[in-house]
Design a protein around this motif. Structure first.
Motif, PDB file in Angstrom:
ATOM      1  N   LEU A   1       0.951  -1.173  -0.140  1.00 51.63           N
ATOM      2  CA  LEU A   1      -0.079  -0.152  -0.022  1.00 51.63           C
ATOM      3  C   LEU A   1       0.701   1.289  -0.005  1.00 51.63           C
ATOM      4  CD1 LEU A   1      -3.015   0.621   0.250  1.00 51.63           C
ATOM      5  CD2 LEU A   1      -2.690   0.974   2.551  1.00 51.63           C
ATOM      6  N   GLN A   2       1.900   1.097   0.831  1.00 48.52           N
ATOM      7  CA  GLN A   2       2.781   2.437   0.841  1.00 48.52           C
ATOM      8  C   GLN A   2       3.541   2.407  -0.489  1.00 48.52           C
ATOM      9  OE1 GLN A   2       2.738   4.355   3.584  1.00 48.52           O
ATOM     10  NE2 GLN A   2       1.380   3.098   4.498  1.00 48.52           N
ATOM     11  N   MET A   3       3.857   1.567  -1.285  1.00 52.67           N
ATOM     12  CA  MET A   3       4.557   1.536  -2.715  1.00 52.67           C
ATOM     13  C   MET A   3       3.809   2.188  -3.579  1.00 52.67           C
ATOM     14  SD  MET A   3       6.122  -2.188  -2.703  1.00 52.67           S
ATOM     15  CE  MET A   3       7.506  -2.764  -1.012  1.00 52.67           C
ATOM     16  N   LEU A   4       2.470   1.824  -3.492  1.00 51.76           N
ATOM     17  CA  LEU A   4       1.405   2.258  -4.137  1.00 51.76           C
ATOM     18  C   LEU A   4       1.091   3.754  -4.362  1.00 51.76           C
ATOM     19  CD1 LEU A   4      -1.357  -0.671  -4.233  1.00 51.76           C
ATOM     20  CD2 LEU A   4       0.276  -0.007  -6.098  1.00 51.76           C
ATOM     21  N   GLU A   5       1.430   4.201  -3.288  1.00 51.11           N
ATOM     22  CA  GLU A   5       1.322   5.704  -3.021  1.00 51.11           C
ATOM     23  C   GLU A   5       2.360   6.383  -3.704  1.00 51.11           C
ATOM     24  OE1 GLU A   5       0.877   8.962   0.640  1.00 51.11           O
ATOM     25  OE2 GLU A   5       1.488   7.087   1.161  1.00 51.11           O
ATOM     26  N   THR A   6       3.586   5.947  -3.801  1.00 55.16           N
ATOM     27  CA  THR A   6       4.756   6.390  -4.658  1.00 55.16           C
ATOM     28  C   THR A   6       4.407   6.813  -5.855  1.00 55.16           C
ATOM     29  OG1 THR A   6       5.798   4.644  -4.880  1.00 55.16           O
ATOM     30  CG2 THR A   6       6.103   5.648  -2.809  1.00 55.16           C
ATOM     31  N   VAL A   7       3.619   5.952  -6.538  1.00 53.22           N
ATOM     32  CA  VAL A   7       3.052   5.929  -7.984  1.00 53.22           C
ATOM     33  C   VAL A   7       2.559   7.240  -8.344  1.00 53.22           C
ATOM     34  CG1 VAL A   7       1.633   4.959  -9.913  1.00 53.22           C
ATOM     35  CG2 VAL A   7       3.019   3.486  -8.114  1.00 53.22           C
ATOM     36  N   THR A   8       1.597   7.763  -7.203  1.00 51.33           N
ATOM     37  CA  THR A   8       1.033   9.129  -7.498  1.00 51.33           C
ATOM     38  C   THR A   8       1.733  10.434  -7.384  1.00 51.33           C
ATOM     39  OG1 THR A   8       0.015   9.162  -5.656  1.00 51.33           O
ATOM     40  CG2 THR A   8      -1.169   7.844  -7.138  1.00 51.33           C
ATOM     41  N   HIS A   9       3.040  10.005  -6.767  1.00 55.51           N
ATOM     42  CA  HIS A   9       3.919  11.336  -6.541  1.00 55.51           C
ATOM     43  C   HIS A   9       4.955  11.569  -7.691  1.00 55.51           C
ATOM     44  CE1 HIS A   9       3.361  10.822  -1.802  1.00 55.51           C
ATOM     45  NE2 HIS A   9       2.392  10.852  -2.428  1.00 55.51           N
ATOM     46  N   LYS A  10       5.620  12.627  -7.227  1.00 55.57           N
ATOM     47  CA  LYS A  10       6.780  12.944  -8.408  1.00 55.57           C
ATOM     48  C   LYS A  10       7.541  12.149  -8.672  1.00 55.57           C
ATOM     49  CE  LYS A  10       9.866  16.814  -9.418  1.00 55.57           C
ATOM     50  NZ  LYS A  10      10.515  18.042  -9.026  1.00 55.57           N
ATOM     51  N   GLY A  11       7.816  11.648  -9.979  1.00 59.41           N
ATOM     52  CA  GLY A  11       8.566  10.581 -10.293  1.00 59.41           C
ATOM     53  C   GLY A  11       7.806   9.398 -10.709  1.00 59.41           C
ATOM     54  N   GLY A  12       6.567   9.188 -10.295  1.00 63.28           N
ATOM     55  CA  GLY A  12       5.862   8.193 -10.364  1.00 63.28           C
ATOM     56  C   GLY A  12       4.986   8.160 -11.757  1.00 63.28           C
ATOM     57  N   THR A  13       4.276   7.038 -12.157  1.00 69.48           N
ATOM     58  CA  THR A  13       3.975   6.861 -13.554  1.00 69.48           C
ATOM     59  C   THR A  13       2.683   7.609 -13.667  1.00 69.48           C
ATOM     60  OG1 THR A  13       3.010   4.698 -12.861  1.00 69.48           O
ATOM     61  CG2 THR A  13       5.274   4.681 -14.148  1.00 69.48           C
ATOM     62  N   ALA A  14       1.674   7.713 -12.405  1.00 69.35           N
ATOM     63  CA  ALA A  14       0.466   8.352 -12.428  1.00 69.35           C
ATOM     64  C   ALA A  14       0.357   9.376 -11.575  1.00 69.35           C
ATOM     65  CB  ALA A  14      -0.450   7.285 -11.915  1.00 69.35           C
ATOM     66  N   LYS A  15       1.266  10.275 -11.970  1.00 72.72           N
ATOM     67  CA  LYS A  15       0.844  11.902 -11.044  1.00 72.72           C
ATOM     68  C   LYS A  15      -0.527  12.384 -11.358  1.00 72.72           C
ATOM     69  CE  LYS A  15       4.388  13.995 -13.005  1.00 72.72           C
ATOM     70  NZ  LYS A  15       5.293  12.827 -13.938  1.00 72.72           N
ATOM     71  N   ARG A  16      -0.945  12.240 -12.345  1.00 69.55           N
ATOM     72  CA  ARG A  16      -2.280  12.696 -12.573  1.00 69.55           C
ATOM     73  C   ARG A  16      -3.637  12.020 -11.821  1.00 69.55           C
ATOM     74  NH1 ARG A  16      -2.421  13.921 -19.021  1.00 69.55           N
ATOM     75  NH2 ARG A  16      -0.475  15.235 -19.189  1.00 69.55           N
ATOM     76  N   ALA A  17      -2.958  11.025 -11.118  1.00 70.25           N
ATOM     77  CA  ALA A  17      -4.351  10.253 -10.061  1.00 70.25           C
ATOM     78  C   ALA A  17      -4.316  10.873  -8.954  1.00 70.25           C
ATOM     79  CB  ALA A  17      -3.762   9.077 -10.033  1.00 70.25           C
ATOM     80  N   ALA A  18      -3.212  12.021  -8.468  1.00 69.33           N
ATOM     81  CA  ALA A  18      -3.220  12.593  -7.122  1.00 69.33           C
ATOM     82  C   ALA A  18      -4.527  13.289  -7.044  1.00 69.33           C
ATOM     83  CB  ALA A  18      -1.927  13.448  -7.026  1.00 69.33           C
TER      84      ALA A  18
END
Length: 582
Positions: free
Chosen positions: A475-492
């Motif tokens: 769950l913590q790893m999935l959160e990084t996907v929406t942060h800067k450098g992740g593949t889904a910043k637009r999901a934030a």
């Protein structure tokens, strides 16, 4: 002898010469006897019918006048979880005629009748002419009562009205794929209406009436049985969230000129489906221009390879095996790996990545190396426990099982592709249900489309997919996907911690994978601090330069989750928005 014959004669005065004309007495007596015999027979017959045949004659008369009429049952109401109506039955009138008593067409203002029935005069004429010899013919089904009253005011003999019920869907196309619709006889044909038809349909009643020769009811004799209305049905859907999810999905499908799209929102703890929408859709209240391709509830029936959304389960398997920790480094250089005759590539050379980095950067090389070490049994078992390859069990018509290959031994390339979401298939509903395990302490709750009561919540059937500590780590790893450098910043989502995983897969055509056709995914959870929602967005066949999950599906996730937070007054859990650059 001549004298004796003259004595037997009766003398009658002749009209011309006033002389007597004789009639034999035996003829008079014969006529009198026949008349008396006829009168005796008539009296005997009357007495016989009144005494011996009275019951028979009464039954015969009843058969010609007494009729049994059906009282239609009111179909059960379908509502959302908050009691908002999704399907209601409204009273309507159906106009019918008895051709036996219907006057000749020359004596009827057929043009006016056709106008009131919303029919073409030529079509109405042919319909009536073809009904000769019949006793019943529908002219128009399910008319508004006030319109039917105008038809009856014409006073045409043999024309009657029959009370029925018509289904109406207040939310229209927003809930059409989920609710479905009924036919003219109020029987479920699609969706929930079909799946729960026996629950909703009720039981008609009957009453005995007396009708005249023209079929009009002149007296109510008795009520034989009361109509029992169908039972109401409360769905798990939140209509407010359904509207917002539908709007966001439709805008995305139009914007990216996609072939279709689906979105599913589930309650992480209860397994209740809170929203389920699809594009293209249709209006169940007006199906005159309905296209068959628009009928499918794609979120439940259509399976696609889920792509990189599966990487979260590969990493979870690695953590659960005890061979890896979140900080374990995997060398992904030089950005590709050779497996058999196939080269598996990343978007770039990411070098050394820990397991969090594999998720954040969506590394195919990283998950391939994990799979090579773990073996097929462990990965397959995790995916199976997560619900892949199994029907969710909602009872929805056409519910898909997806595909999870069952093999004793996977070839190296099959194992590698399985680790990053190729070689299996899942519906959006299956994927959303699988992702609940990351937010529900490693357990996957049984899916339902019905609202669960407090008593139901105590005994929800749940499948353990992974240890609680592993679910928390992923769950913590999935959160990084929406942060800067992740593949889904637009999901934030501003002021909320959210996480998830993108997926972009090539579509399969007649000759294999198509280079220019894609399916884009985003599967995620919110809020990360206390997960409430599992959301999956699928955009099938986006056109143009933007086709990645992080570009076309992730923004829909953001909009839907933002709406869910507002609607349910969920307190923000992130006040530092510097990491949430969209």
């Amino acid at each position: 002898m001549g004298a004796s014959l003259r004595k037997e004669e009766t003398k009658i005065e002749s009209p011309d010469n006033s002389s007597d004309v004789s009639m034999p007495q035996w003829r008079v007596r014969l006529v009198l006897a026949v008349v008396l015999l006829f009168l005796f027979g008539l009296v005997y017959r009357l007495v016989f019918l009144q005494v011996s045949e009275q019951e028979f004659l009464k039954n015969q008369g009843d058969l010609r006048m007494v009729r049994t009429e059906i009282d239609p049952a009111h179909r059960g109401l379908i509502t959302d979880r908050n009691g908002e109506p999704l399907a209601v039955s409204t009273p309507v009138e159906s106009i019918w005629l008895n051709p036996k008593y219907f006057p000749s067409l020359e004596n009827v203002n057929l043009a006016l009748l056709a106008s009131l029935l919303d029919l073409r005069e030529v079509a109405l004429r042919k319909k009536i002419e073809a009904s000769a010899g019949r006793q019943f013919l529908y002219l128009k089904r399910h008319m508004p009562p006030e319109q039917a009253a105008k038809v009856l005011e014409l006073g045409i003999k043999g024309l009657y009205s029959q009370r029925e019920y018509k289904r109406f869907y207040p939310a229209g196309e927003v809930t059409s794929h989920l609710i479905g619709f009924t036919n003219l006889d109020d029987e479920g044909q699609e969706g929930i209406e079909l799946a729960f038809n026996d629950w909703l349909v009720g039981e008609p009643g009957s009453r005995t009436v007396i009708k005249d020769l023209q079929g009009r009811v002149i007296r109510h004799v008795r009520q034989d049985s009361e109509a029992r209305d169908g039972k109401d049905l409360a769905l798990s859907i939140d209509l407010r969230l359904q509207y917002l999810a539908y709007k966001a999905l439709k805008e995305a499908v139009i914007k990216h000129r996609a072939e279709s799209g689906s979105a599913v929102v589930m309650d992480v703890a209860t397994g209740e489906v809170l929203a389920m929408v699809n594009q293209p859709s249709y209006n169940p209240n007006d199906r005159s221009r309905l296209k068959v391709n628009s009928l499918r509830n794609r979120a439940v029936t259509d399976s696609f390879e889920p792509g990189s959304t599966i990487k979260a389960f590969t990493v979870a398997t690695a953590l659960a095996s005890g061979r890896y920790a979140a900080s374990t480094k995997i060398n992904t250089s030089p950005g590709y790996i050779r497996v058999g005759r196939k080269t598996i590539r990343d978007h770039a050379n990411y070098g050394q990545l820990d397991l969090t980095g594999i998720i954040k950067k969506s590394s195919n090389v990283g998950t391939t190396k994990l799979a090579q070490n773990l073996g097929s049994d462990l990965i397959w078992s995790t995916l199976f426990r997560a619900g892949f390859g199994q029907a969710p069990g909602t009872g929805f018509p056409g519910e898909g099982n997806g595909i999870l290959p069952m093999q004793r031994e996977f070839r190296p390339i099959e194992l590698a592709t399985l680790s990053y979401g190729y070689g299996l298939a899942a519906t959006p509903l299956q994927l959303a249900n699988a992702y609940t395990s990351f937010g529900n302490n490693g357990f996957r709750p049984e899916v339902t489309l019905l609202a669960r009561s407090a008593q139901d919540l105590v005994s929800i059937r749940q499948e353990k997919v992974m240890p609680e500590r592993v679910a928390a780590q992923v769950l913590q790893m999935l959160e990084t996907v929406t942060h800067k450098g992740g593949t889904a910043k637009r999901a934030a989502v501003p002021f909320y911690r959210v996480g998830g995983k993108t997926g972009t897969v090539h579509k399969v055509g007649r000759d294999g994978y198509q280079d220019d056709k894609y399916v884009a995914y985003f599967a995620g959870l919110a809020p990360i601090s206390d997960p409430r929602y599992s959301v999956v967005v699928t955009i099938n066949g986006p056109s143009g330069d933007r086709y990645y999950g992080g570009e076309v599906a992730a923004p829909v996730f953001s909009e839907v989750v933002s709406a869910a937070m507002r609607l349910n007054n969920i307190a923000p859990d992130a006040f530092d928005t510097t990491a949430m650059v969209r």
